[in-house]
Design an enzyme around this catalytic site. Sequence first.
Site, PDB file in Angstrom:
ATOM      1  CG  ASP A 130     -29.495  28.177   3.357  1.00  0.00           C
ATOM      2  OD1 ASP A 130     -28.776  27.175   3.165  1.00  0.00           O
ATOM      3  OD2 ASP A 130     -29.101  29.185   3.969  1.00  0.00           O
TER       4      ASP A 130
ATOM      5  CE  LYS B 189     -26.251  29.818   0.756  1.00  0.00           C
ATOM      6  NZ  LYS B 189     -25.862  28.609   1.523  1.00  0.00           N
TER       7      LYS B 189
ATOM      8  CB  THR C  65     -22.151  17.711  10.466  1.00  0.00           C
ATOM      9  OG1 THR C  65     -21.479  17.164   9.315  1.00  0.00           O
ATOM     10  CG2 THR C  65     -23.617  17.319  10.428  1.00  0.00           C
TER      11      THR C  65
ATOM     12  CG  ASN D 152       2.052  14.044  -0.837  1.00  0.00           C
ATOM     13  OD1 ASN D 152       2.178  14.092  -2.059  1.00  0.00           O
ATOM     14  ND2 ASN D 152       1.068  14.656  -0.204  1.00  0.00           N
TER      15      ASN D 152
ATOM     16  NE  ARG E 179     -10.907 -10.928   3.451  1.00  0.00           N
ATOM     17  CZ  ARG E 179     -10.033 -11.359   2.551  1.00  0.00           C
ATOM     18  NH1 ARG E 179     -10.232 -11.096   1.270  1.00  0.00           N
ATOM     19  NH2 ARG E 179      -8.950 -12.022   2.915  1.00  0.00           N
TER      20      ARG E 179
ATOM     21  CB  CYS F 161       7.189  -9.924   0.527  1.00  0.00           C
ATOM     22  SG  CYS F 161       7.870 -11.194  -0.549  1.00  0.00           S
TER      23      CYS F 161
ATOM     24  CE  LYS G  56      12.537  -9.617   2.300  1.00  0.00           C
ATOM     25  NZ  LYS G  56      12.882  -8.692   1.191  1.00  0.00           N
TER      26      LYS G  56
ATOM     27  NE  ARG H  14      10.260 -17.097   4.560  1.00  0.00           N
ATOM     28  CZ  ARG H  14      10.772 -16.874   3.347  1.00  0.00           C
ATOM     29  NH1 ARG H  14      11.993 -16.367   3.232  1.00  0.00           N
ATOM     30  NH2 ARG H  14      10.066 -17.138   2.274  1.00  0.00           N
TER      31      ARG H  14
END
Length: 428
Positions: free
Chosen positions: A30, A35, A86, A226, A260, A269, A272, A334
């Site tokens: 690093d 560090k 990144t 939420n 998928r 369903c 609607k 439908r």
Amino acid sequence: MHILIYGLGYVGLTAAGCLTKEGHTVIGIDVNEDKIRELNRGECPISEPGLGELLADAVAKGQLRSTQAAGDELDKADLALVCVGTPSAPDGAHNMSYIAEVSRQIAVGLSRKRSKPLTVVYRSTMRPGSTQELILPIFRSVLGADTDRLVEIVYNPEFLREATAIRDYFAPPKIVIGMAGEGRSENMDLMYKDIEAPTFYTGYREAEITKFVDNTWHAVKVSFANEIGRVCTMLDVDATAVHNIFVSDTKLNISAYYMRPGGAFGGSCLPKDVRALQHLASDIGANATMIDSVLRSNAAHKHFIYELCTRDLAENSRVLVVGLAFKRDSDDLRESPNVDLTGKLLRAGHRVSVYDDAINPSKLIGQNLGYAYAHLPNISSLLMSKAQAEAEEFDLVVDANGQAKTLNLKARRKIDIQSLGKTAGAAH
């Protein structure tokens, strides 16, 4: 194994602690001098449960040492993990400068006398194509014809959550290993030999996009939860009780069934109920913007499917749509996206026929009957039998709900809507 880890942030430090626990020797690299000093004293620079103890133990046993430059350690290494950051650029793209610099350092530092290639493993999140379009060119520009002999480039995304990183390392939800070609990596298999998880060997691009897909889906789930929470709260509904009921259904609500990539949703369903929830949220001022976008996204996907089907399709082409109902083994038309697709193909001037073994126009009733004839007034003349479908030749066959797999069809081009993308890797 003798392992180098470039970048001692959250991901790199967790890998260092866990790899040394498994008995490997690790050299951490690093640019941050403070560090490095802290780590070499056996201290952990980040807060992660259990990690400080792992690092201190590894330093005490001589399994972990940190430095600012690899030096001759690169010649001894079996594997190099690249865990540098990144960070986001202002436009949302990833800043790849650290990846590029570390790649150059590794390429320049490699000894031409290596008897086995160094496995260089990238764990940083990056745009699909980065390995082939940025990383490999850097190595090839330095190593030339010796590249494939000296390095094995791997993309291996991590799935660590803060505060549970060690547990996630040893019990990941999956292991994804992106490589060139269809081979396996001996060093990667060795690195993961004691870890049980579904393992996918795949191409670079498929591996690279994995984190984008996972994390965006997690964000979608949080936003959806939420928005539902806002609606429930404003209607004096117990959102926690609703949540408990929702997550108890692992057959449909928490499963791969609806995840998928394939056709748009339809039927009596889903459209609607989404519209009804949109109206409800708008009526009470819940501002459910993600729910508002669901139907627009579905409409965009319907158009994408149409463009995919008509790409390079000559005028007045002979087209067979296999599967008219919104799902197989149903005659419910439908709001079926396949009805919409058939109508668009007809309006574009193509000669369209339909095969669906569950559809009998004489047996359609009620709203289903009304929808069918409102959107495809000539539905009876479009339908053909299995024998007719197999006897004719088509310019395009569109398998809309999986039925084409049971037919022997002749076509210049076939599109399977339920399998839009090729399977890149198989679990084993």
